[in-house]
Design an enzyme around this catalytic site. Structure first.
Site, short mmCIF file in Angstrom:
data_model
loop_
_atom_site.label_atom_id
_atom_site.label_comp_id
_atom_site.label_asym_id
_atom_site.label_seq_id
_atom_site.Cartn_x
_atom_site.Cartn_y
_atom_site.Cartn_z
N ASP A 140 -5.60 13.02 1.06
CA ASP A 140 -5.38 11.72 0.55
C ASP A 140 -6.21 11.52 -0.69
O ASP A 140 -5.34 11.02 -1.72
CB ASP A 140 -5.54 10.79 1.56
CG ASP A 140 -5.52 9.12 1.07
OD1 ASP A 140 -4.51 8.54 1.39
OD2 ASP A 140 -6.35 8.67 0.18
N ILE A 168 -2.57 6.49 1.41
CA ILE A 168 -1.33 7.48 1.34
C ILE A 168 -1.25 8.07 2.61
O ILE A 168 0.13 8.29 3.20
CB ILE A 168 -1.46 8.60 -0.07
CG1 ILE A 168 -1.38 7.67 -1.07
CG2 ILE A 168 -0.59 9.44 0.28
CD1 ILE A 168 -2.07 8.74 -2.34
N ASP A 169 -2.31 8.59 3.39
CA ASP A 169 -2.03 8.85 4.81
C ASP A 169 -1.43 8.03 5.60
O ASP A 169 -0.45 8.19 6.29
CB ASP A 169 -3.48 9.31 5.17
CG ASP A 169 -3.98 10.88 4.88
OD1 ASP A 169 -3.16 11.63 4.69
OD2 ASP A 169 -5.13 11.10 5.01
N LEU A 170 -2.09 6.82 5.55
CA LEU A 170 -1.24 5.59 6.43
C LEU A 170 0.06 5.37 6.04
O LEU A 170 0.88 5.39 7.23
CB LEU A 170 -2.21 4.44 6.20
CG LEU A 170 -3.76 4.63 6.69
CD1 LEU A 170 -4.34 3.39 6.23
CD2 LEU A 170 -3.86 4.98 7.86
#
Length: 397
Positions: A140, A168-170
């Site tokens: 991320d 961004i991961d989420l």
């Protein structure tokens, strides 16, 4: 009526955040999640601390409720065979392996499709699959830098900054859930599963939204504006005498009401500030004037008056203040359930609120391999002797 995904089984071969966030959300919606972990070590985030509670990483706790953990060594032939048999029973498989590892373990989509044509396989990676960069690991923080997000975050003259969470991961996890739900709908029509190729970089570029549109259609870079907005003014944080307030004035009528409430009604008649475009063009004179005036105002009274006048405004809160706020209480945003290892497990309720199929009440994140025996017995029909033999061989933990 039960949760919307009751009866759906998810084989979760992912770890860290994007994949586990997706499978946790599917679990919130009622799916049964089989989280596969390496015996002994488990998910990488189990070791990410502080903070921790009773020796358990709160990072891990935050992304792994509503799951069943199976400790399986996929590197052993017997362990891989367990994965294959679970894939035969599953509706969805989520993974974030590198492609070379999938080929090594014979777990590519083509391999899995041959044993279960109805299986929906969701592959999450940094840069997508099927090209020369598919083996590059995705993080991320790196993608926040590469995607331009850090270039537009931070003070105008300061350093580029990352957001305070791995967003961004989420978002990639959320995009994976959208794709999975769409694939489930398509499977109802065709009877077949499909492969979902979800990349962090794709998610980041899509999330640039109006900033991407601005560059693509004008060729102009966005830059950093701190807490201000490049296209709207006033739209930022101001320091009052006893706290900080966020103001978002997006229309001319809101600006008139805003000026009246703060005691500067004459500003709305000033030709320099008559329209939003003029206010953004003259922000260098408008904002210092407002900042000086706000310093003499008390936050609680000002906030009440602005809200009464329907001017968008909010107090700048800490995380703790947000989680114990009036709106969090009204929405019952924080849920708590008993947990043997830590007394009680508290988490933020799923934001997916549906009238006919409510989200599942959370179960605490599992210990490594907590459900290995139960899942193998119930879904693969293995008896105690078979399970003990697998444990003795090291295939399971």
């Amino acid at each position: 009526m039960g949760a919307v995904l009751d009866g759906i089984k998810v084989l979760d071969l992912s770890r860290v955040l994007a994949g586990p966030w997706a499978t946790m959300t599917l679990g919130d919606l009622g799916a049964e999640i089989w989280k596969i972990e390496q015996p002994g070590a488990g998910d990488d985030t189990r070791g990410w601390m502080p903070p921790s509670v009773e020796g358990i990483s709160t990072y891990y706790l935050g992304a792994n409720r509503n799951k069943k953990s199976l400790a399986v060594d996929i590197g052993r032939p017997e362990g891989r065979e367990i994965i294959i048999e679970l894939a035969r029973k599953a509706d969805i498989l989520v993974e974030n392996f590198r492609p070379a590892s999938l080929r090594k373990f014979k777990l590519t989509y083509e391999d899995l499709k041959a044993i279960n044509p109805r299986l929906i396989v969701c592959s999450i990676s940094g840069y997508g699959r099927g090209h020369e960069l598919e083996e590059r690991p995705g993080y991320d923080f790196i993608i926040q830098a590469e995607s331009g997000f850090m270039a537009i975050t931070g003070e105008r003259d300061g350093e580029p900054m990352r957001l305070g969470v791995a967003f961004i991961d989420l978002v990639t996890g959320m995009n994976a859930v959208q794709a999975v739900l769409a694939a489930l709908y398509m499977r109802e029509r065709t009877g077949e599963g499909q492969w979902l190729d979800i990349g962090l970089n794709d998610s980041a570029l899509f999330l640039l939204a109006n900033v991407a549109s601005g560059y693509l259609n004008t060729g102009k870079e966005h830059g950093r504006y701190g807490n201000a907005h490049p296209s709207i003014a006033p739209y930022q944080i101001f320091a009052c005498s006893d706290g900080r307030i966020a103001i978002a004035v997006g229309t001319e009528e809101q600006f008139r009401r805003f000026c009246r409430v703060i005691g500067l009604a004459h500003l709305s008649d000033d030709p320099r500030y008559a329209t939003n475009r003029k206010r953004t063009e003259h922000r260098d004179t408008l904002l210092p004037l407002l900042e000086q005036h706000f310093a003499s105002l008390s936050l609680p009274a000002l906030l009440a008056e602005l809200r009464a006048a329907s001017v968008p405004a909010g107090e700048v809160r800490s995380v703790g203040q947000a989680l114990t706020s009036d709106i969090a209480a009204l929405r019952q945003s924080v849920v708590s359930v008993p947990a043997p290892t830590i007394g009680s497990f508290r988490s933020v309720r799923s934001p997916l609120r549906m009238s006919a199929s409510p989200s599942r009440e959370p179960t605490p994140p599992p210990a490594i391999g907590q459900h290995t025996d139960a899942v193998l017995a119930e879904h693969l029909g293995l008896g105690p002797e078979q399970i003990e033999r697998l444990r003795s061989s090291g295939a399971i933990g």
